[in-house]
Design a protein around this motif. Sequence first.
Motif, PDB file in Angstrom:
ATOM      1  N   GLY A 127       1.153  -1.116   0.139  1.00 50.08           N
ATOM      2  CA  GLY A 127       0.092  -0.086   0.025  1.00 50.08           C
ATOM      3  C   GLY A 127       0.984   1.398   0.114  1.00 50.08           C
ATOM      4  O   GLY A 127       0.348   2.348   0.090  1.00 50.08           O
ATOM      5  N   SER A 128       2.117   1.347   0.174  1.00 48.22           N
ATOM      6  CA  SER A 128       2.692   2.215  -0.083  1.00 48.22           C
ATOM      7  C   SER A 128       2.851   2.745  -1.226  1.00 48.22           C
ATOM      8  O   SER A 128       2.911   1.861  -3.046  1.00 48.22           O
ATOM      9  CB  SER A 128       4.548   2.021   0.474  1.00 48.22           C
ATOM     10  N   TYR A 129       3.206   4.193  -1.613  1.00 48.56           N
ATOM     11  CA  TYR A 129       3.630   4.709  -2.364  1.00 48.56           C
ATOM     12  C   TYR A 129       4.076   5.926  -2.242  1.00 48.56           C
ATOM     13  O   TYR A 129       3.931   7.054  -1.681  1.00 48.56           O
ATOM     14  CB  TYR A 129       2.164   4.504  -4.013  1.00 48.56           C
ATOM     15  N   LEU A 130       4.210   6.528  -3.635  1.00 42.58           N
ATOM     16  CA  LEU A 130       4.745   8.649  -3.442  1.00 42.58           C
ATOM     17  C   LEU A 130       4.098   8.868  -5.061  1.00 42.58           C
ATOM     18  O   LEU A 130       3.584   8.299  -5.725  1.00 42.58           O
ATOM     19  CB  LEU A 130       5.930   7.836  -3.631  1.00 42.58           C
ATOM     20  N   TYR A 131       3.683  10.209  -4.662  1.00 42.48           N
ATOM     21  CA  TYR A 131       3.427  10.655  -5.873  1.00 42.48           C
ATOM     22  C   TYR A 131       3.996  12.357  -5.712  1.00 42.48           C
ATOM     23  O   TYR A 131       4.940  12.707  -4.465  1.00 42.48           O
ATOM     24  CB  TYR A 131       1.543  11.358  -5.443  1.00 42.48           C
ATOM     25  N   VAL A 132       4.019  13.147  -6.900  1.00 39.77           N
ATOM     26  CA  VAL A 132       4.901  14.339  -6.632  1.00 39.77           C
ATOM     27  C   VAL A 132       4.067  15.410  -7.146  1.00 39.77           C
ATOM     28  O   VAL A 132       2.909  15.303  -8.272  1.00 39.77           O
ATOM     29  CB  VAL A 132       5.888  14.580  -8.624  1.00 39.77           C
ATOM     30  N   GLU A 190      -8.744   9.065   0.361  1.00 44.06           N
ATOM     31  CA  GLU A 190      -9.539   7.337   0.535  1.00 44.06           C
ATOM     32  C   GLU A 190      -9.313   6.999   2.788  1.00 44.06           C
ATOM     33  O   GLU A 190      -9.987   6.371   2.400  1.00 44.06           O
ATOM     34  CB  GLU A 190      -8.348   6.966  -0.088  1.00 44.06           C
ATOM     35  N   GLY A 191      -9.474   7.883   2.923  1.00 46.01           N
ATOM     36  CA  GLY A 191      -9.991   8.528   4.682  1.00 46.01           C
ATOM     37  C   GLY A 191      -8.514   6.821   5.226  1.00 46.01           C
ATOM     38  O   GLY A 191      -9.400   6.720   6.470  1.00 46.01           O
ATOM     39  N   ILE A 192      -7.293   6.546   4.542  1.00 45.05           N
ATOM     40  CA  ILE A 192      -7.379   5.704   4.827  1.00 45.05           C
ATOM     41  C   ILE A 192      -5.134   6.426   5.883  1.00 45.05           C
ATOM     42  O   ILE A 192      -5.080   7.794   5.345  1.00 45.05           O
ATOM     43  CB  ILE A 192      -5.640   4.831   3.912  1.00 45.05           C
ATOM     44  N   GLU A 193      -5.756   6.099   7.279  1.00 45.01           N
ATOM     45  CA  GLU A 193      -3.503   7.214   7.117  1.00 45.01           C
ATOM     46  C   GLU A 193      -2.508   6.214   6.974  1.00 45.01           C
ATOM     47  O   GLU A 193      -2.445   5.126   7.494  1.00 45.01           O
ATOM     48  CB  GLU A 193      -3.786   6.573   9.849  1.00 45.01           C
ATOM     49  N   MET A 194      -1.983   7.656   7.055  1.00 41.08           N
ATOM     50  CA  MET A 194      -0.550   7.182   6.007  1.00 41.08           C
ATOM     51  C   MET A 194       0.425   8.140   6.879  1.00 41.08           C
ATOM     52  O   MET A 194       0.550   9.239   7.636  1.00 41.08           O
ATOM     53  CB  MET A 194      -1.305   7.858   4.650  1.00 41.08           C
ATOM     54  N   LEU A 195       1.831   7.595   7.219  1.00 37.55           N
ATOM     55  CA  LEU A 195       2.368   7.850   7.366  1.00 37.55           C
ATOM     56  C   LEU A 195       3.786   8.713   6.041  1.00 37.55           C
ATOM     57  O   LEU A 195       3.981   8.189   5.330  1.00 37.55           O
ATOM     58  CB  LEU A 195       3.616   6.740   8.359  1.00 37.55           C
ATOM     59  N   VAL A 254       6.339  13.302  -2.094  1.00 39.93           N
ATOM     60  CA  VAL A 254       5.446  12.856  -0.880  1.00 39.93           C
ATOM     61  C   VAL A 254       5.862  11.404  -0.840  1.00 39.93           C
ATOM     62  O   VAL A 254       5.466  11.090  -1.852  1.00 39.93           O
ATOM     63  CB  VAL A 254       3.962  13.022  -1.333  1.00 39.93           C
ATOM     64  N   ALA A 255       6.350  10.737   0.090  1.00 40.95           N
ATOM     65  CA  ALA A 255       6.547   9.317  -0.154  1.00 40.95           C
ATOM     66  C   ALA A 255       5.793   8.671   1.599  1.00 40.95           C
ATOM     67  O   ALA A 255       5.522   9.533   2.004  1.00 40.95           O
ATOM     68  CB  ALA A 255       7.434   9.122   0.245  1.00 40.95           C
TER      69      ALA A 255
END
Length: 519
Positions: free
Chosen positions: A195-200, A242-247, A261-262
């Motif tokens: 479920g990890s991903y990154l975006y720019v 999507e309402g998912i808690e992310m680090l 952002v990773a």
Amino acid sequence: MPKLDLRRLILLLSMSATSLVLAYFLYASYQMQRELLIKQTLEANRIYAVKLAEVTENFLNTAHKQLAYSASVIGPRLNTAEHLNGEVDRLLLQTNTFNSVYVVNTESKLLARAPRNHQAEDSLIDNPGSYSALASQQPSIVQAYSAPHGRLIVAMTHPLHTAQGDYLGYIGGAIYLQENNSLHDLLGEHYYRDGSYLYVVHDRQLIYHNKQERVGEIIHGNPAIHEVSQGREGNQLLTNSEGIEMLAGFAPVQSTGWGIVAQRPLQATLTELNKLMLNMLITLVPFFLAVMLAIWWLSRIISQPLWSLAKSVQKDDARIAENAVRQIKPWYFEVAQLKQSILSGLEMLNHRIGKLNLDSMTDPLTELLNRRGAQAAIDKWHVSAQPFAVILLDIDHFKQVNDAHGHDIGDLTLQFLARQMRRLSGNENVLCRSGGEEFMVLMPDTDLKEAGEFAENLRATLASTRSPAGEPITLSLGVAHYPISNARIEMVLRSADQALYQAKRQGRNKVVIAAAQRS
């Protein structure tokens, strides 16, 4: 219902305490490990974003160098179409950096393009990238914009000059953000299955995302995007769209203003911790059961003397009970002193209960009854239907006494009023301090006239007698009667209160008698 004996109580208390300690230990361990794991993951994501920002920076620098080389080759031979087309083809095929390469002159006319398409040479290039490149005449990265064909594009340009330094236009390379290229490959290879991903992002617009349909989307309310858009690196725990808690860890690409952002789902990070805590719990269960068995054994030893004493004093024959108690061999002090302590304690308890009952109904400052004491008298008279008069009185401008002389003089003034009430009142009257500078007189079997005369006598006496404040005090008084003023006691009290406030409104230092209830 049978009562628990001491042994069971000790056992229950010990087991509860041990269980709570174990539960707290597991909870504290979980929280500490959770916090540590979250911090480590946040920091790892931040470092990862920083490294990827550096890699992206290097990629862009390399792309600029490629454009710079082509610009040096094209500049002296700008008017040779074959040479232009050959160079843009070479640059396009050299690497997978650009999706298209083109040459534009100072009049925004397209001189060459690779790959070829329907757009004719000498056509005008009308987009933000072209305007920016021609205006700056400097190497630049034109931020994401939508081309007429619908693509979301990031353009890189480099100026063209003659050997004498005259500006001729620019060579540009377009990166299609929603199609395959080296930048897409560079960022896309860092997607993980957990479920990890990154975006720019740039200026809150997604210019890369593992879900290509989201590229170009404007993001609002994301704290990580806000921070990285300000050129700051860091990490945060946040909730994604999507309402998912992310680090999330984030870092800027300084030359472009992009932000990387990773992030990794919090749940994925904590999965291993949950397994670890479960294994720890399984390991502790045998030890916990052994401790419970030891507690049960010790509780029986501790409670045995007290249990024997309790059984002995239940015997009907005092002599037999005494002999039974004598045979008990206590091994701690409490058992030996229990009987005497209980008798002494009961005597002290009865004394204190009597004193508490008196104190609970008495005002400690004036030693008059308080509201509770007055209510008890009213309830008693109400049950027996005994008529009575009510006088509510209030010291006029008592706040000025406190302000001018201090609260000690104010307390002495209240005590002075209480003494005068006792002196002028009969023994059957109930005197009460209802709160602050407010007092109440309850007069059983007294009519309104007698109550009014008593109120007037009290008012006149206080108005002509020097108080501890150095001068007389005045009173406002309201008088009502049960059942003449009203058949409901609460309404009688309200009538007396209204009469009191009427006395205040009429200038204070006055007695007002409530009107009788109309039949």
